[in-house]
Write a protein that holds these residues in place. Sequence first.
Motif, PDB file in Angstrom:
ATOM      1  N   PHE A  11       0.829  -1.069  -0.155  1.00 13.78           N
ATOM      2  CA  PHE A  11      -0.080  -0.320  -0.199  1.00 13.78           C
ATOM      3  C   PHE A  11       0.741   0.554  -0.109  1.00 13.78           C
ATOM      4  CE2 PHE A  11      -2.920  -3.234   1.480  1.00 13.78           C
ATOM      5  CZ  PHE A  11      -4.356  -2.225   1.286  1.00 13.78           C
ATOM      6  N   ARG A  12       0.710   2.238  -0.675  1.00 17.51           N
ATOM      7  CA  ARG A  12       1.211   3.700  -0.880  1.00 17.51           C
ATOM      8  C   ARG A  12       0.074   4.908  -0.196  1.00 17.51           C
ATOM      9  NH1 ARG A  12       3.874   4.633  -5.309  1.00 17.51           N
ATOM     10  NH2 ARG A  12       3.087   6.481  -6.628  1.00 17.51           N
ATOM     11  N   GLN A  14      -0.746   8.491  -0.018  1.00 16.09           N
ATOM     12  CA  GLN A  14      -0.155  10.209  -0.860  1.00 16.09           C
ATOM     13  C   GLN A  14      -1.290  10.870  -0.666  1.00 16.09           C
ATOM     14  OE1 GLN A  14       1.739   8.682  -4.304  1.00 16.09           O
ATOM     15  NE2 GLN A  14       0.856   9.812  -5.427  1.00 16.09           N
ATOM     16  N   TRP A  15      -1.360  12.372  -1.330  1.00  8.40           N
ATOM     17  CA  TRP A  15      -2.105  13.338  -1.157  1.00  8.40           C
ATOM     18  C   TRP A  15      -1.919  13.264  -2.803  1.00  8.40           C
ATOM     19  CZ3 TRP A  15      -5.856  16.106   0.647  1.00  8.40           C
ATOM     20  CH2 TRP A  15      -6.281  17.104  -0.404  1.00  8.40           C
ATOM     21  N   GLU A  16      -3.660  13.618  -3.400  1.00 14.69           N
ATOM     22  CA  GLU A  16      -3.582  13.368  -4.568  1.00 14.69           C
ATOM     23  C   GLU A  16      -4.260  15.393  -5.292  1.00 14.69           C
ATOM     24  OE1 GLU A  16      -2.545  12.064  -7.648  1.00 14.69           O
ATOM     25  OE2 GLU A  16      -1.970  10.980  -6.214  1.00 14.69           O
ATOM     26  N   PRO A  17      -3.551  16.103  -5.566  1.00 11.23           N
ATOM     27  CA  PRO A  17      -4.246  17.349  -6.011  1.00 11.23           C
ATOM     28  C   PRO A  17      -5.366  17.409  -6.825  1.00 11.23           C
ATOM     29  CG  PRO A  17      -1.906  16.648  -6.231  1.00 11.23           C
ATOM     30  CD  PRO A  17      -2.012  16.118  -5.788  1.00 11.23           C
ATOM     31  N   ALA A  18      -4.939  15.737  -8.117  1.00  7.51           N
ATOM     32  CA  ALA A  18      -6.040  16.178  -9.023  1.00  7.51           C
ATOM     33  C   ALA A  18      -7.329  15.977  -7.720  1.00  7.51           C
ATOM     34  CB  ALA A  18      -5.932  15.188 -10.165  1.00  7.51           C
ATOM     35  N   GLN A  19      -7.399  15.603  -7.087  1.00 12.91           N
ATOM     36  CA  GLN A  19      -8.868  15.034  -5.923  1.00 12.91           C
ATOM     37  C   GLN A  19      -9.023  15.467  -5.634  1.00 12.91           C
ATOM     38  OE1 GLN A  19      -9.050  10.575  -6.271  1.00 12.91           O
ATOM     39  NE2 GLN A  19      -7.624  10.517  -7.477  1.00 12.91           N
ATOM     40  N   LEU A  25      -3.164   3.658  -2.430  1.00 10.02           N
ATOM     41  CA  LEU A  25      -2.632   3.362  -3.717  1.00 10.02           C
ATOM     42  C   LEU A  25      -2.083   1.280  -3.334  1.00 10.02           C
ATOM     43  CD1 LEU A  25      -1.141   5.730  -5.229  1.00 10.02           C
ATOM     44  CD2 LEU A  25      -3.352   5.646  -5.997  1.00 10.02           C
ATOM     45  N   TYR A  26      -2.650   0.923  -4.180  1.00  9.91           N
ATOM     46  CA  TYR A  26      -2.095  -0.831  -3.784  1.00  9.91           C
ATOM     47  C   TYR A  26      -2.473  -1.028  -5.113  1.00  9.91           C
ATOM     48  CZ  TYR A  26      -7.166  -1.363  -3.178  1.00  9.91           C
ATOM     49  OH  TYR A  26      -8.851  -1.347  -4.231  1.00  9.91           O
ATOM     50  N   PRO A  27      -2.196  -2.604  -5.572  1.00  8.74           N
ATOM     51  CA  PRO A  27      -1.754  -3.348  -6.497  1.00  8.74           C
ATOM     52  C   PRO A  27      -3.267  -2.362  -7.436  1.00  8.74           C
ATOM     53  CG  PRO A  27      -0.718  -4.513  -5.162  1.00  8.74           C
ATOM     54  CD  PRO A  27      -1.556  -3.247  -4.257  1.00  8.74           C
ATOM     55  N   GLU A  28      -3.191  -2.150  -8.416  1.00  8.56           N
ATOM     56  CA  GLU A  28      -4.302  -1.756  -9.606  1.00  8.56           C
ATOM     57  C   GLU A  28      -5.471  -1.441  -8.735  1.00  8.56           C
ATOM     58  OE1 GLU A  28      -5.240  -5.142 -11.869  1.00  8.56           O
ATOM     59  OE2 GLU A  28      -2.913  -5.990 -12.275  1.00  8.56           O
ATOM     60  N   GLY A  29      -5.453  -0.695  -7.923  1.00  7.27           N
ATOM     61  CA  GLY A  29      -6.447  -0.422  -7.211  1.00  7.27           C
ATOM     62  C   GLY A  29      -6.305   0.890  -5.908  1.00  7.27           C
ATOM     63  N   MET A  30      -7.070   1.872  -6.073  1.00 12.48           N
ATOM     64  CA  MET A  30      -6.976   2.772  -5.319  1.00 12.48           C
ATOM     65  C   MET A  30      -8.196   3.040  -4.401  1.00 12.48           C
ATOM     66  SD  MET A  30      -6.640   7.023  -6.524  1.00 12.48           S
ATOM     67  CE  MET A  30      -8.540   6.964  -7.053  1.00 12.48           C
ATOM     68  N   ARG A  32     -10.171   6.745  -1.936  1.00 13.13           N
ATOM     69  CA  ARG A  32      -9.956   7.737  -1.906  1.00 13.13           C
ATOM     70  C   ARG A  32     -10.589   7.752  -0.114  1.00 13.13           C
ATOM     71  NH1 ARG A  32     -13.322   8.066  -7.190  1.00 13.13           N
ATOM     72  NH2 ARG A  32     -11.972   9.067  -8.200  1.00 13.13           N
TER      73      ARG A  32
END
Lengths: 90, 375
Positions: A11-12, A14-19, A25-30, A32
């Motif tokens: 898992f990672r 992080q802050w997403e400016p676009a959202q 984040l994880y393998p092939e997924g996210m 919010r």
Amino acid sequence: MDGTPRLGHGFRFQWEPAQSCHVLLYPEGMIRLNQSAGEILARCDGNRDIAAIVADLEQAFASPGLRPEVEAFLTMAIGKRWLRLDAPTP
Amino acid sequence: MNAPAAPIGPPMWLLAEVTYRCPLHCVFCYNPVDFARHEDELSTDDWLRVLHEGRELGAVQCGFSGGEPLLRDDLEVLIAEARRLGYYTNLITSGVGLTEARLDAFKAAGLDHIQLSFQDSSREINDFLTHTRTFELKQRVGEMIKARGWPMVMNVVIHRLNIEHIGRIIEMADALGAEYLELANAQYYSWALLNRDQLMPSREQLRRAEAVTDEWKARLAERMRILFVVPDYHEGKPKKCMNGWGNVFLTVTPDGTAQPCHTARMLPGLDFPNVQEHSLRHVWFESEGFNHYRGTGWMKEPCASCEDKEKDYGGCRCQAYLLAADPDAADPVCPKSPHHEHVAAALEQAETAAPSTKPLIFRDPKESRRLCGQD
């Protein structure tokens, strides 16, 4: 509940400016995250134990009595493997 | 052209199909049948720019696939840049040609995740099931992956030639230390469509495979997550293909053609932009190819008045084109489609016990040239 939470394997966080939100984040997924989940996870760095995380949040938001809310989130997050809980050091 | 009603959100996924070259010859490959006509590949600098532009648009997941992406010498450079830009980086590979040194380079580049696919031909199924070369390759690669701290994620395409062995396949994946296992039934596009008669399982085979998978799911719950992906022909329900056209995924093919999915190039009359001529921002928001099937405005009956149209967006455009010769039609997988008979006939064919006598067509450049009439 005691111990030191850290991010689960793969898992990672992080802050997403676009959202305009924190994401996990994880393998092939996210996932919010809402603001409170984001604030808790931001402190699950593998260094702070639960007591320190609660104290830090209570201070940052000038809001006492957050422990039950934090524990409920951590229990859910550990169940979903977003987090691992390292046993407290004796 | 149909303007979408809702505002267009950012892409979440950038899929970099970095090459169509591949050492394997899988009979279910989803690369275009005419891939040999598209041999040009983007330069390293072009890919770096694409990664940068995709991240600026807001994409968070980046997948490197192919073909076999390991055949690109610059893969570690691309992964490092993707990781630096903040993408979660996924490498989708057969593991063929993967070395300790290469994996060290990927680790240093910050690669987040490797999905090890089990490629196969009928020969390799036997190899795999009998513990010979393929199994040894996967075992070696699996150990190298785990030793570097990556989760072990495996993908196996399921079809008539291996579905009876699904329990054995799960057992093998467990022996390889897989933490996630995706059992993906073949989808009938491209090479898999050419080989559909040989690849499609019967209803009974599918039912048994799901039952066996459920048993294993219960047994291995503590250490492995198993995902069984049902084929949409059998499910009788159109899928929300790619989670909606131009909604989540932006695929860039080896020669730089940008598409909403990896097979969309087959659709007639659609002009897909090339990233050598256009920015990803133009590609995503303005290009005809990405806007054409966004939303529901393009639909005709029975989709236009269907209560599920926002749920499945009419299913898959490529499947509509392949089975109904009309990319605007309802996906023939849907029982409401006037072309559903094509799917029903294929399902009936799969019920016959006799094995198909047609030879399998293996994915390779020579066959590709033959099939598109260049040989």
